[in-house]
Design an enzyme around this catalytic site. Sequence first.
Site, PDB file in Angstrom:
ATOM      1  N   HIS A 286      48.597   0.104  29.211  1.00 46.78           N
ATOM      2  CA  HIS A 286      49.220  -0.751  30.050  1.00 46.78           C
ATOM      3  C   HIS A 286      50.831  -0.668  29.602  1.00 46.78           C
ATOM      4  CE1 HIS A 286      48.503  -4.204  27.186  1.00 46.78           C
ATOM      5  NE2 HIS A 286      47.138  -3.418  27.284  1.00 46.78           N
ATOM      6  N   HIS A 329      50.135  -6.693  17.742  1.00 47.12           N
ATOM      7  CA  HIS A 329      51.516  -6.283  17.713  1.00 47.12           C
ATOM      8  C   HIS A 329      52.405  -7.119  16.790  1.00 47.12           C
ATOM      9  CE1 HIS A 329      52.243  -8.932  21.032  1.00 47.12           C
ATOM     10  NE2 HIS A 329      53.836  -8.724  20.586  1.00 47.12           N
ATOM     11  N   GLU A 335      59.043 -14.711  19.958  1.00 47.29           N
ATOM     12  CA  GLU A 335      58.288 -15.212  21.469  1.00 47.29           C
ATOM     13  C   GLU A 335      57.859 -16.545  21.288  1.00 47.29           C
ATOM     14  OE1 GLU A 335      55.359 -12.266  21.595  1.00 47.29           O
ATOM     15  OE2 GLU A 335      56.332 -10.637  21.656  1.00 47.29           O
ATOM     16  N   HIS A 359      55.827 -17.123  17.991  1.00 46.62           N
ATOM     17  CA  HIS A 359      55.290 -15.859  17.301  1.00 46.62           C
ATOM     18  C   HIS A 359      56.657 -15.464  16.787  1.00 46.62           C
ATOM     19  CE1 HIS A 359      51.426 -15.961  19.618  1.00 46.62           C
ATOM     20  NE2 HIS A 359      51.237 -16.562  18.589  1.00 46.62           N
ATOM     21  N   HIS A 365      50.457 -10.818  15.600  1.00 47.28           N
ATOM     22  CA  HIS A 365      49.860 -11.735  16.546  1.00 47.28           C
ATOM     23  C   HIS A 365      49.057 -10.843  17.746  1.00 47.28           C
ATOM     24  CE1 HIS A 365      53.904 -11.293  18.225  1.00 47.28           C
ATOM     25  NE2 HIS A 365      53.550 -11.444  19.307  1.00 47.28           N
TER      26      HIS A 365
END
Length: 434
Positions: A286, A329, A335, A359, A365
């Site tokens: 994805h 990642h 974020e 994050h 995370h």
Amino acid sequence: MTDYMSGFGNEFETEALKGALPKGRNSPQRCPYGLYAEQLSGSAFTAPPGANRRSWLYRIRPSVLHARRFLATQPSWWKTAPSRAAGAAIAQMRWGAPALPDRPQTFVESVRTMTSCGDADGRIGMSAGVYLATRDMEDDYFYNADGELLILPQQGRILLETEMGKIAAAPGEICVLPRGVKCRVMLPDATARGYLCENYGALLTLPNRGVIGANSLASARDFLTPVAAYADHDAPCRLTVKWGGGFYACDLDHSPLDVVAWHGNYAPYKYDLRRFSPVGALLFDHPDPSIFCMLTSPSSQPGVGDLDFVIFPERWQVAEDTFRPPWFHLNAMSEFMGLIFGAYDAKPSGFEPGGMSLHNAMLPHGPDADAVASATKAPSTPVKLEDTLAFMFETRLPQHPTEYALTLATLQTDYEACWSALPKRFNGTPGGAA
């Protein structure tokens, strides 16, 4: 009842009284109905075409008559970058939904800043927070000189009465209030909770779609701007301005929402997040989460946002032999996430509607242990994620939690435990886990 015009960043013209809008001239010697012409500029005068944002307002009184000497008011939990709490740990953070207070407080009084980054005076960065409103702004008006406001209702509707018209927004919708536009916020459901982002940098705009092309994601035609509506109301009230991180107020004897007509491309707007058209993988793997970017505030670095507003709406997942939730990642971006309703596929428990997570840049995370266990065993058949709406305020700058965020009762001090049950699966064979 509210009425709207559609199209992101378009030139609009609207009048609440027939003939109130001058034809062919922005500032005639005498405006219709005895109105005053006033320009509201959201960009530098010399900004290039497409980036130049301004509107002409035709109002009962010019703003110099509703912006008298502003006096400083009491401190607020609405913080402005640079702002950070001393001694904050470097860690992944998550909060449950904050409760609505028992005491009455307006939208402006109720804003609580969770994180901030950049510098409002330097016109760079953002702050993220919540609002917990329990009373209407009946005789109170407000405008923000520091930044553009992105508002996301999560519980209860809001009615944004602005000098350029009225905007009603419910959970699942957003509204954006440009810097300098006067308003008051009313609560049709008596109380309201939601998220708020203060953007100090370049105005939010649609992102470049690259190879996606002209279609999908957010369409310009679905953004709605209010038609003109005015208040010719003479009664005592107060106007508060947020400027340089401080709050200042002045008393008035009339409503400042007195624009009878306006035209231009600098105005408040709303958007129904259900109109976002997501794209994704049709065979395997994805793409990066940038495919969910709805709005962006560009920075001086090409392709990198001071602020990206990203949403994760209902959608089909069809990729074969693919771990479908977001992967583990570390990210150069920071974020701040929130959940409007439903569940988030990477955190099926613990991340609740009205809650938040942070994050920061280069802190690892990803999906929790339950999400990993479920996704690695799920059949590769098409599945629709329904009844879900999450969002992210993403920025290239590190976000610093405020004192309020660090002392909020819903701070989950054991958040990292959601990954502790991840097993060691390595067994030394090419097939991977046994």
